[in-house]
Design an enzyme around this catalytic site. Structure first.
Site, PDB file in Angstrom:
ATOM      1  N   GLU A   1       0.684  -1.196   0.083  1.00  0.00           N
ATOM      2  CA  GLU A   1       0.109   0.104  -0.304  1.00  0.00           C
ATOM      3  C   GLU A   1       0.524   1.104  -0.227  1.00  0.00           C
ATOM      4  O   GLU A   1       1.756   1.053   0.355  1.00  0.00           O
ATOM      5  CB  GLU A   1      -0.900  -0.128   1.506  1.00  0.00           C
ATOM      6  CG  GLU A   1      -2.423  -0.435   0.960  1.00  0.00           C
ATOM      7  CD  GLU A   1      -2.656  -1.058   2.272  1.00  0.00           C
ATOM      8  OE1 GLU A   1      -2.633  -0.089   3.359  1.00  0.00           O
ATOM      9  OE2 GLU A   1      -4.333  -0.928   2.407  1.00  0.00           O
TER      10      GLU A   1
ATOM     11  N   HIS B   1      -8.756  11.051   3.951  1.00  0.00           N
ATOM     12  CA  HIS B   1      -8.758   9.887   3.027  1.00  0.00           C
ATOM     13  C   HIS B   1      -8.961  11.113   2.049  1.00  0.00           C
ATOM     14  O   HIS B   1      -9.952  11.480   1.089  1.00  0.00           O
ATOM     15  CB  HIS B   1      -9.995   9.254   3.136  1.00  0.00           C
ATOM     16  CG  HIS B   1      -9.351   7.522   2.129  1.00  0.00           C
ATOM     17  ND1 HIS B   1      -9.235   7.158   0.901  1.00  0.00           N
ATOM     18  CD2 HIS B   1      -8.626   6.560   2.562  1.00  0.00           C
ATOM     19  CE1 HIS B   1      -8.757   6.580   0.397  1.00  0.00           C
ATOM     20  NE2 HIS B   1      -8.411   5.935   1.295  1.00  0.00           N
TER      21      HIS B   1
ATOM     22  N   ARG C   1      -1.255  10.326   1.947  1.00  0.00           N
ATOM     23  CA  ARG C   1      -2.439  11.082   2.043  1.00  0.00           C
ATOM     24  C   ARG C   1      -2.470  11.969   2.054  1.00  0.00           C
ATOM     25  O   ARG C   1      -3.149  13.305   1.352  1.00  0.00           O
ATOM     26  CB  ARG C   1      -2.849  10.344   3.170  1.00  0.00           C
ATOM     27  CG  ARG C   1      -3.195   8.876   3.101  1.00  0.00           C
ATOM     28  CD  ARG C   1      -4.926   7.853   4.435  1.00  0.00           C
ATOM     29  NE  ARG C   1      -4.703   7.056   3.381  1.00  0.00           N
ATOM     30  CZ  ARG C   1      -5.021   5.724   4.321  1.00  0.00           C
ATOM     31  NH1 ARG C   1      -5.847   6.714   5.346  1.00  0.00           N
ATOM     32  NH2 ARG C   1      -5.680   4.603   3.544  1.00  0.00           N
TER      33      ARG C   1
HETATM   34  C1  FAD Z   1     -14.169   2.855   5.826  1.00  0.00           C
HETATM   35  C2  FAD Z   1     -12.711   2.698   6.620  1.00  0.00           C
HETATM   36  C3  FAD Z   1     -11.532   2.009   5.689  1.00  0.00           C
HETATM   37  C4  FAD Z   1     -10.565   1.725   6.721  1.00  0.00           C
HETATM   38  N1  FAD Z   1      -9.865   1.444   6.164  1.00  0.00           N
HETATM   39  C5  FAD Z   1      -8.927   0.236   7.612  1.00  0.00           C
HETATM   40  C6  FAD Z   1      -7.726  -0.691   6.756  1.00  0.00           C
HETATM   41  O1  FAD Z   1      -8.033  -0.710   5.624  1.00  0.00           O
HETATM   42  N2  FAD Z   1      -6.775  -0.495   7.640  1.00  0.00           N
HETATM   43  C7  FAD Z   1      -6.562   0.118   8.840  1.00  0.00           C
HETATM   44  O2  FAD Z   1      -6.111  -0.681   9.703  1.00  0.00           O
HETATM   45  N3  FAD Z   1      -7.689   1.159   8.925  1.00  0.00           N
HETATM   46  C8  FAD Z   1      -8.563   1.811   8.521  1.00  0.00           C
HETATM   47  N4  FAD Z   1      -9.508   2.271   8.534  1.00  0.00           N
HETATM   48  C9  FAD Z   1      -9.112   2.711   9.799  1.00  0.00           C
HETATM   49  C10 FAD Z   1     -10.248   1.751  11.171  1.00  0.00           C
HETATM   50  O3  FAD Z   1     -10.952   0.840  10.544  1.00  0.00           O
HETATM   51  C11 FAD Z   1      -9.798   2.152  12.298  1.00  0.00           C
HETATM   52  O4  FAD Z   1      -9.115   2.907  12.547  1.00  0.00           O
HETATM   53  C12 FAD Z   1     -10.619   1.322  13.517  1.00  0.00           C
HETATM   54  O5  FAD Z   1     -11.257  -0.082  12.846  1.00  0.00           O
HETATM   55  C13 FAD Z   1     -10.840   1.924  15.034  1.00  0.00           C
HETATM   56  O6  FAD Z   1     -11.353   0.529  15.998  1.00  0.00           O
HETATM   57  P1  FAD Z   1     -11.535   1.120  16.719  1.00  0.00           P
HETATM   58  O7  FAD Z   1     -12.278  -0.131  17.584  1.00  0.00           O
HETATM   59  O8  FAD Z   1     -11.160   1.685  17.434  1.00  0.00           O
HETATM   60  O9  FAD Z   1     -12.951   1.828  16.668  1.00  0.00           O
HETATM   61  P2  FAD Z   1     -14.326   1.357  15.834  1.00  0.00           P
HETATM   62  O10 FAD Z   1     -14.092   0.321  15.350  1.00  0.00           O
HETATM   63  O11 FAD Z   1     -15.079   2.947  15.091  1.00  0.00           O
HETATM   64  O12 FAD Z   1     -15.014   1.615  16.788  1.00  0.00           O
HETATM   65  C14 FAD Z   1     -15.902   2.108  17.555  1.00  0.00           C
HETATM   66  C15 FAD Z   1     -17.148   1.398  18.884  1.00  0.00           C
HETATM   67  O13 FAD Z   1     -17.303   2.230  19.615  1.00  0.00           O
HETATM   68  C16 FAD Z   1     -18.488   2.471  19.878  1.00  0.00           C
HETATM   69  N5  FAD Z   1     -19.414   3.830  20.585  1.00  0.00           N
HETATM   70  C17 FAD Z   1     -18.817   5.457  20.251  1.00  0.00           C
HETATM   71  N6  FAD Z   1     -18.849   6.220  20.690  1.00  0.00           N
HETATM   72  C18 FAD Z   1     -19.378   5.376  21.781  1.00  0.00           C
HETATM   73  C19 FAD Z   1     -20.322   5.854  23.522  1.00  0.00           C
HETATM   74  N7  FAD Z   1     -20.241   7.032  23.677  1.00  0.00           N
HETATM   75  N8  FAD Z   1     -20.545   4.579  23.850  1.00  0.00           N
HETATM   76  C20 FAD Z   1     -20.590   3.343  23.288  1.00  0.00           C
HETATM   77  N9  FAD Z   1     -20.204   2.867  22.483  1.00  0.00           N
HETATM   78  C21 FAD Z   1     -19.518   4.423  21.418  1.00  0.00           C
HETATM   79  C22 FAD Z   1     -19.147   2.731  18.788  1.00  0.00           C
HETATM   80  O14 FAD Z   1     -20.659   2.168  18.083  1.00  0.00           O
HETATM   81  C23 FAD Z   1     -18.198   1.600  18.338  1.00  0.00           C
HETATM   82  O15 FAD Z   1     -18.639   0.212  18.396  1.00  0.00           O
HETATM   83  C24 FAD Z   1     -10.588   2.166   7.783  1.00  0.00           C
HETATM   84  C25 FAD Z   1     -11.353   3.152   8.519  1.00  0.00           C
HETATM   85  C26 FAD Z   1     -12.491   3.738   7.383  1.00  0.00           C
HETATM   86  C27 FAD Z   1     -13.601   4.594   8.419  1.00  0.00           C
END
Ligand code: FAD
Length: 532
Positions: A123, A242, A288
């Site tokens: 990538e 992005h 990016r």
């Molecule tokens: C379209 C897209 C493509 C991506 N592609 C990649 C990739 O290929 N590789 C990579 O490394 N990263 C990628 N990223 C970034 C990556 O997906 C995220 O940084 C990562 O998944 C974050 O994981 P997380 O568990 O921290 O948060 P999330 O997966 O966003 O989970 C957050 C959780 O917290 C919950 N939540 C939020 N606020 C509250 C609240 N107040 N009370 C209770 N629950 C709450 C949400 O509902 C969810 O369950 C991408 C992001 C997007 C949007």
């Protein structure tokens, strides 16, 4: 909504560890803590409302022949524009392969070759092929499906869905629990969850902006809540755009994954001119922020920007990138034969709650993992596919740290009614929230200036004055932290671009650390500054 399946009787009365968020960081942490009892509170049903399920590229890990930890660290440091914490990065990268093996054990079907070896892709800004993927662009969905199944089969994990956490309860130096609002935040009643350890895994901030690839749950509530409880926030000004969100007026904007450019897709304007080669020697594979500004300038100049995959991917598109293909076809664009219209969209937040190598925040009893944090590994600009890696590595480290420091479960009452205190609000529909999103995109977006940031800070103060709702307070606190830090950083670096000071400045080659009290003071000073 409390799913009965996830409510084993043995949990009654035990609330030892509460995890806020059911994305990759939250689920992985819960699994790693097992058999220790854990409660996950998630704003939406797990698998929904989480960026993790939408990840298209994959996870970076130095696993191919010829790749090394040092090379992966060097690429991460180069992407991070001078302020990456190398020690944290080396730790994360070194543990990457072990966490990939954990995910395989949980059943994630990463792509393999005929000999059964993992297929590693390249990538942008990675010097080696090191991205593990699933069926082209299905990594996030497949990872989440496997982890959700593993969570369902783990009796020590209780999942409570549709509970929006609004407050971290602080007692002296400690966080002693959380207060949540059921029914996706619509209930009039709030419920308290006392806990000995709270792990914040609430994801990013994309929905603070008008154009984003993130689900609406990613609106910065976690950072705001932590800041309001007194936690130190680091690098909030660094927001990654992005460059190739599909520009078809959808909210959130669907994404045309970076992997398309990795596979040779090119960026052209409406005249068919390939503009990125004029801007950076790496063309479409430049960092990016550089590509985002290139696309932003074309769109702003009225020439439009398009991702042309017709030659590089062509007829293989539906098989190689089924998610992007479906998004395009739904909008009447056939990417096999037509260029895809694109625009920059807020995608990832490098800043967040400051954590150390064990995922501890600056407040006792509060840990954090995933996008809500600022571990220092992304610096001013995240290297693609390092965020899922960061989520699993630090979630696992938190589990180890909690197991080591809090050996015995504590018995408490859970689910206390915390009373009614505040009108529930549908955040996504409220006019002040819409106004805030427009303001952030306009004034704290891809290109910022001192004047635009001063304007944003004044407007934020006004929005804050007329809106006293708790959930909005969390959201607007995060917006304020981003705007204030962006104003302070009078230079351009990584994801933060100031048109009025477009170069990096050596005195700013350092991270930002900010408490809410400091941000309030700086915002008050800024609000008093006379408009130019
Ligand atoms: C379209 C897209 C493509 C991506 N592609 C990649 C990739 O290929 N590789 C990579 O490394 N990263 C990628 N990223 C970034 C990556 O997906 C995220 O940084 C990562 O998944 C974050 O994981 P997380 O568990 O921290 O948060 P999330 O997966 O966003 O989970 C957050 C959780 O917290 C919950 N939540 C939020 N606020 C509250 C609240 N107040 N009370 C209770 N629950 C709450 C949400 O509902 C969810 O369950 C991408 C992001 C997007 C949007």
């Amino acid at each position: 909504m409390l799913t009965d399946h996830f409510r084993p009787q043995s949990f009654n009365g035990i609330d030892d560890i509460v995890i806020v968020g059911g994305g990759l960081a939250g689920l992985f942490c819960a699994l790693k803590l097992s058999p220790r009892p854990v409660t996950i509170l998630a704003a939406a049903p797990i698998g929904h409302g989480a960026s993790s399920a939408w990840a298209q590229g994959g996870i970076a890990a130095a696993m191919s022949t010829g790749d090394t930890v040092e090379k992966h660290v060097a690429d991460t440091v180069a992407a991070g524009a001078g302020i990456v914490d190398e020690k944290m990065t080396r730790m994360m990268v070194a543990e990457g392969p072990a966490r990939i093996h954990d995910l395989l054990e949980y059943g994630v079907p990463f792509d393999r070759d005929l000999e059964g070896k993992l297929i590693l892709s390249r990538e942008a800004a990675h010097s080696e092929r090191r991205i593990v993927r699933v069926k082209g662009d299905m990594a996030g969905k497949a990872i989440m499906e496997a982890l959700i199944a593993a969570v369902r089969n783990t009796p020590s994990i209780r999942v409570i869905e549709g509970y929006v956490v609004e407050e971290l309860v602080r007692e002296g130096r400690f966080i002693s629990g959380v207060v949540a609002r059921p029914d996706a935040g619509q209930s009039k009643t709030r419920v308290s969850f006392p806990a000995r350890a709270v792990v914040l895994c609430s994801g990013g901030v994309g929905h603070l902006y008008a154009v984003t690839t993130n689900p609406w749950e990613a609106c910065g509530q976690g950072v705001g809540m932590a800041a309001r409880a007194g936690a130190i926030i680091a690098d909030p000004e660094f927001v990654q755009f992005h460059p190739t969100a599909i520009n078809i007026g959808k909210d959130p904007a669907p994404l045309a994954t970076e992997a398309l450019r990795g596979d040779g897709a090119i960026l052209v304007n409406s005249k068919g001119r390939r503009f990125m080669l004029d801007i950076h020697p790496d063309g479409e594979l430049a960092p990016r922020d550089v590509v985002s500004r290139g696309v932003f300038d074309e769109v702003k100049a009225g020439r439009g920007a398009f991702l042309d995959c017709t030659k590089a991917v062509g007829k293989h598109f539906p098989d190689m990138f089924p998610t992007v293909y479906a998004s395009c076809m739904a909008a009447g664009i056939d990417p096999v034969t037509q260029p895809i219209p694109v625009a920059p969209a807020v995608h990832y937040h490098m800043g967040g709650v400051l954590t150390d190598g064990e995922g501890r925040t600056s407040i006792d009893g509060l840990w954090a993992a995933g996008e809500v944090t600022s571990t220092g590994v992304h610096g001013a600009n995240r290297l693609a596919s390092n965020s899922l890696l960061e989520a699993v590595v630090f979630a696992a480290r938190i589990a180890e740290n909690i197991k080591g420091t809090l050996p015995a479960p504590k018995l408490t009452e859970w689910g206390d009614n915390a009373g009614e205190n505040d009108d529930p609000v549908t955040v996504e529909d409220s006019p002040p929230f819409k106004r805030l999103r427009g303001l952030m995109s306009e004034c704290v977006g891809v290109v910022r200036t001192r004047e635009s940031l001063l304007h944003a800070i004044r407007e934020i103060a006004e929005l804050e004055r007329v809106n006293t709702r708790l959930r909005f307070a969390n959201i607007i606190t995060t917006a304020k932290l981003i705007a204030v830090a962006a104003l302070q950083r009078a230079e351009s670096r990584g994801g933060h671009f100031r048109a009025d000071c477009p170069a990096e400045r050596p005195e700013w080659q350092r991270r930002t650390y900010l408490t809410l009290a400091q941000a309030e003071r700086l915002a008050a000073e800024a609000a008093e500054t006379e408009p130019a």
